[in-house]
Motif scaffolding. Sequence first.
Motif, PDB file in Angstrom:
ATOM      1  N   ALA A  10      73.873  65.596  20.607  1.00  0.00           N
ATOM      2  CA  ALA A  10      74.801  65.997  19.541  1.00  0.00           C
ATOM      3  C   ALA A  10      75.294  67.417  19.764  1.00  0.00           C
ATOM      4  CB  ALA A  10      74.115  65.870  18.179  1.00  0.00           C
ATOM      5  N   ASP A  11      74.385  68.337  20.090  1.00  0.00           N
ATOM      6  CA  ASP A  11      74.785  69.713  20.360  1.00  0.00           C
ATOM      7  C   ASP A  11      75.677  69.790  21.592  1.00  0.00           C
ATOM      8  OD1 ASP A  11      73.337  70.593  18.197  1.00  0.00           O
ATOM      9  OD2 ASP A  11      71.557  71.123  19.359  1.00  0.00           O
ATOM     10  N   ALA A  12      75.368  68.969  22.607  1.00  0.00           N
ATOM     11  CA  ALA A  12      76.173  68.961  23.826  1.00  0.00           C
ATOM     12  C   ALA A  12      77.593  68.491  23.544  1.00  0.00           C
ATOM     13  CB  ALA A  12      75.516  68.076  24.881  1.00  0.00           C
ATOM     14  N   LEU A  13      77.738  67.507  22.656  1.00  0.00           N
ATOM     15  CA  LEU A  13      79.068  67.002  22.324  1.00  0.00           C
ATOM     16  C   LEU A  13      79.909  68.080  21.666  1.00  0.00           C
ATOM     17  CD1 LEU A  13      80.997  64.598  22.204  1.00  0.00           C
ATOM     18  CD2 LEU A  13      79.987  63.976  20.004  1.00  0.00           C
ATOM     19  N   MET A  47      80.689  82.334  13.415  1.00  0.00           N
ATOM     20  CA  MET A  47      81.993  82.079  14.031  1.00  0.00           C
ATOM     21  C   MET A  47      82.775  83.372  14.220  1.00  0.00           C
ATOM     22  SD  MET A  47      83.270  78.680  11.988  1.00  0.00           S
ATOM     23  CE  MET A  47      82.133  77.375  11.552  1.00  0.00           C
ATOM     24  N   ALA A  48      82.620  84.293  13.263  1.00  0.00           N
ATOM     25  CA  ALA A  48      83.395  85.536  13.298  1.00  0.00           C
ATOM     26  C   ALA A  48      82.894  86.508  14.354  1.00  0.00           C
ATOM     27  CB  ALA A  48      83.356  86.206  11.922  1.00  0.00           C
ATOM     28  N   CYS A  49      81.709  86.232  14.947  1.00  0.00           N
ATOM     29  CA  CYS A  49      81.216  87.113  16.006  1.00  0.00           C
ATOM     30  C   CYS A  49      82.191  87.175  17.171  1.00  0.00           C
ATOM     31  CB  CYS A  49      79.856  86.614  16.505  1.00  0.00           C
ATOM     32  SG  CYS A  49      78.450  87.390  15.705  1.00  0.00           S
ATOM     33  N   ASP A  50      82.795  86.027  17.499  1.00  0.00           N
ATOM     34  CA  ASP A  50      83.654  85.935  18.682  1.00  0.00           C
ATOM     35  C   ASP A  50      84.824  85.030  18.338  1.00  0.00           C
ATOM     36  OD1 ASP A  50      84.738  85.937  21.163  1.00  0.00           O
ATOM     37  OD2 ASP A  50      83.024  85.065  22.204  1.00  0.00           O
ATOM     38  N   CYS A  51      85.853  85.619  17.714  1.00  0.00           N
ATOM     39  CA  CYS A  51      86.978  84.806  17.268  1.00  0.00           C
ATOM     40  C   CYS A  51      88.215  85.677  17.148  1.00  0.00           C
ATOM     41  CB  CYS A  51      86.666  84.169  15.907  1.00  0.00           C
ATOM     42  SG  CYS A  51      86.589  85.385  14.567  1.00  0.00           S
ATOM     43  N   ARG A  89      73.520  77.125  20.715  1.00  0.00           N
ATOM     44  CA  ARG A  89      72.276  76.804  20.010  1.00  0.00           C
ATOM     45  C   ARG A  89      71.562  78.066  19.556  1.00  0.00           C
ATOM     46  NH1 ARG A  89      66.943  76.362  22.211  1.00  0.00           N
ATOM     47  NH2 ARG A  89      65.533  75.538  20.625  1.00  0.00           N
ATOM     48  N   HIS A  90      71.415  79.024  20.454  1.00  0.00           N
ATOM     49  CA  HIS A  90      70.681  80.237  20.100  1.00  0.00           C
ATOM     50  C   HIS A  90      71.491  81.141  19.175  1.00  0.00           C
ATOM     51  CE1 HIS A  90      68.301  79.275  23.905  1.00  0.00           C
ATOM     52  NE2 HIS A  90      67.482  79.130  22.883  1.00  0.00           N
ATOM     53  N   HIS A  91      72.820  81.070  19.276  1.00  0.00           N
ATOM     54  CA  HIS A  91      73.650  81.825  18.346  1.00  0.00           C
ATOM     55  C   HIS A  91      73.464  81.284  16.926  1.00  0.00           C
ATOM     56  CE1 HIS A  91      77.826  83.897  17.727  1.00  0.00           C
ATOM     57  NE2 HIS A  91      76.826  84.597  17.237  1.00  0.00           N
ATOM     58  N   ARG A  92      73.388  79.962  16.811  1.00  0.00           N
ATOM     59  CA  ARG A  92      73.167  79.345  15.504  1.00  0.00           C
ATOM     60  C   ARG A  92      71.768  79.682  14.970  1.00  0.00           C
ATOM     61  NH1 ARG A  92      75.283  75.095  12.634  1.00  0.00           N
ATOM     62  NH2 ARG A  92      76.780  74.665  14.293  1.00  0.00           N
ATOM     63  N   MET A  93      70.777  79.716  15.862  1.00  0.00           N
ATOM     64  CA  MET A  93      69.418  80.045  15.427  1.00  0.00           C
ATOM     65  C   MET A  93      69.354  81.441  14.810  1.00  0.00           C
ATOM     66  SD  MET A  93      67.206  78.407  18.584  1.00  0.00           S
ATOM     67  CE  MET A  93      65.700  79.296  18.148  1.00  0.00           C
TER      68      MET A  93
END
Length: 367
Positions: A203-206, A252-256, A331-335
């Motif tokens: 799911a994360d890969a998709l 999301m706002a970290c890199d947008c 994944r790690h950004h979300r963590m």
Amino acid sequence: MLEMVPAGEEIACQLITLRRVIDQLELKFSQLAAEFDQTDWWDYEGFNTSGDWIRFNCRMTSNAAYDRLAVGERLADLPRSTDAMDGGQIGFAHLAVMARTAEAVGKGFDESKLLALAREHSPGKFHYKCLHYRHSVDAKKYAEEQNEQQFSHHLSLSTAESGHLLINGVLDPVGGAAVRTALEPLARKSGERDDRLLPQRYADALVELASAGRPANVQVTATIETLKGLAGAGAAEMEFSLPISSVAVQRMACDCSVTRILLSQESLVIDIGRSKRVISGPARKALSARDGHCRWPGCERPASWCDGHHLVHWIDGGDTDLDNLVLLCRRHHRMLHEGGWQVIKTEEGELVTIAPTVTFGLPRGPD
């Protein structure tokens, strides 16, 4: 003194013996199924085919029922294979693959060529070899069957009450292989503490694949209060999603790209500022060159599949320079943002991760 036979070895012998007995029963069942097909009883009871009657009344899957019918109907073409099964050289599963192949190629079927392969390979691998054989016998028919599969594929998307996207679909073999080839590298475990199950990694890969390794091109509408995570602020809005949390917006706002839009009290747009990239092109190239991959300990996801993370978020006054930036995979950004993890940069430039604090039991009241 008698030696004791290991329990594992004894059970293994029993399993093999029992399977050979079951295979013989399966063969007898297949013969009866073929005989049953010649009657009209299944039609009398209102079924479309004898296979449907067997599937329903014998509590079998459709594939299992039609495999038995195929074996029963093709036994006359499989005398040597039947003897090989009687001798324990192959199993009933091999015989079913053989019968299905005989159905597919018709008069071009050659038992002797396939029996040698059946003795050598497991049923699954033998099925794969039989596909090659079918192509060698009639390449045109094989191509037509494969082309028909492309028109039976489908994909449906729906949104659950929780906001989850529900995906259901079937892909043809060629398209499915293309998707698997793209997903498999992204679905490998990444770094320390990766306890995700394979379906979760898929799911994360998709999601990673959908964004092609770049920050997703989605529009999120949020107030400055939501972006700062202030108490009482409403959630943010995003197309094709339920309202999303402030910590998700911060990630999301970290890199947008950020566009300032001023609204009147009546929610009318009165001013739109110029879109500005938070991490500009040159800064992103320098960050990728410095870090090379996700900086989470043990993770080697390449830079092209990572986000730029602000150690001190720009909404809190953090600078967008290399000293305050680090590459993190999705994944790690979300963590970090949603999972409660923290990352600290030491004076030597190393990253130290801190797991979320776990509290057990109820808080203690005043003495």
